[in-house]
Design an enzyme around this catalytic site. Sequence first.
Site, mmCIF file in Angstrom:
data_model
loop_
_atom_site.group_PDB
_atom_site.id
_atom_site.type_symbol
_atom_site.label_atom_id
_atom_site.label_comp_id
_atom_site.label_asym_id
_atom_site.label_seq_id
_atom_site.Cartn_x
_atom_site.Cartn_y
_atom_site.Cartn_z
ATOM 1 N N ASP A 8 -9.364 0.192 2.805
ATOM 2 C CA ASP A 8 -9.562 -1.111 2.449
ATOM 3 C C ASP A 8 -11.207 -1.007 3.136
ATOM 4 O O ASP A 8 -11.403 -1.165 3.678
ATOM 5 C CB ASP A 8 -9.134 -2.210 2.896
ATOM 6 N N ASP A 129 1.253 -8.630 -7.844
ATOM 7 C CA ASP A 129 1.731 -9.697 -6.037
ATOM 8 C C ASP A 129 2.319 -10.130 -6.512
ATOM 9 O O ASP A 129 2.225 -11.640 -7.409
ATOM 10 C CB ASP A 129 0.147 -9.800 -5.812
#
EC number: 5.3.1.16
Length: 236
Positions: A8, A129
């Site tokens: 990330d 999500d």
Amino acid sequence: MRIFPAVDILGGRCVQLVQGKRESATAYGDPLTCARRWIDAGADALHVVNLDGAFGDSAKNADLIRGLVKETGIEIELGGGIRSVEDAARWLDTGASRIILSTFAIKEPESIRTLSQEFGSDRVMAGVDAKGGQVAIHGWQETAGDYIGWAQRFEQLGAGFLLYTNVDVEGLQGGIAAGPVRRLIGNVRIPVVVAGGVSARADVALLKESGAYGAVLGSALYSGKINLSEALEESR
């Protein structure tokens, strides 16, 4: 089953967040160094997220990510702040194996069809999500309907993969919630990669047994709670 160590990227650094909150970032150095660390430990795939893109600057880190894709030469799924078909095409041009569309896919579902037809469904991954069984968008601040319904719609539109993130357990290193994962895998036919809560060898075993295509290892991998070589061994 595939194992995807997370890389990330925020402000040019490799970081991990808790519950997607920018202020919770812990930095782990240069993204390419992190990527090489996991490759040297046996990884043959990576999950790369441009967090600056997710927080609003979609063009940031482009050269860095392009270099990372070229240098590593392995399977890479790439997401973070893709907000248009043009954005998606630019990121696919970096050479990433596939791009992840989350909020944009909810707002403009037909983009899945457009990109799948232009680049092939195997390069288009829809992000699901889920928060309390509802799809969470806009940095997980809003909900937009049942996660199973959206997953099935993305499949019908031509997505070749799904990325399922259980927001309720993401970043907490407390293990996965098996029920929602199994429910999703049982209701779609395309491969599902699972993120959020994968923090022990037993989680990897459970996902493999559930029929997941892959698992993303994030916070627990960087903190040392889960060992990459053990996760890879369990996944085979």
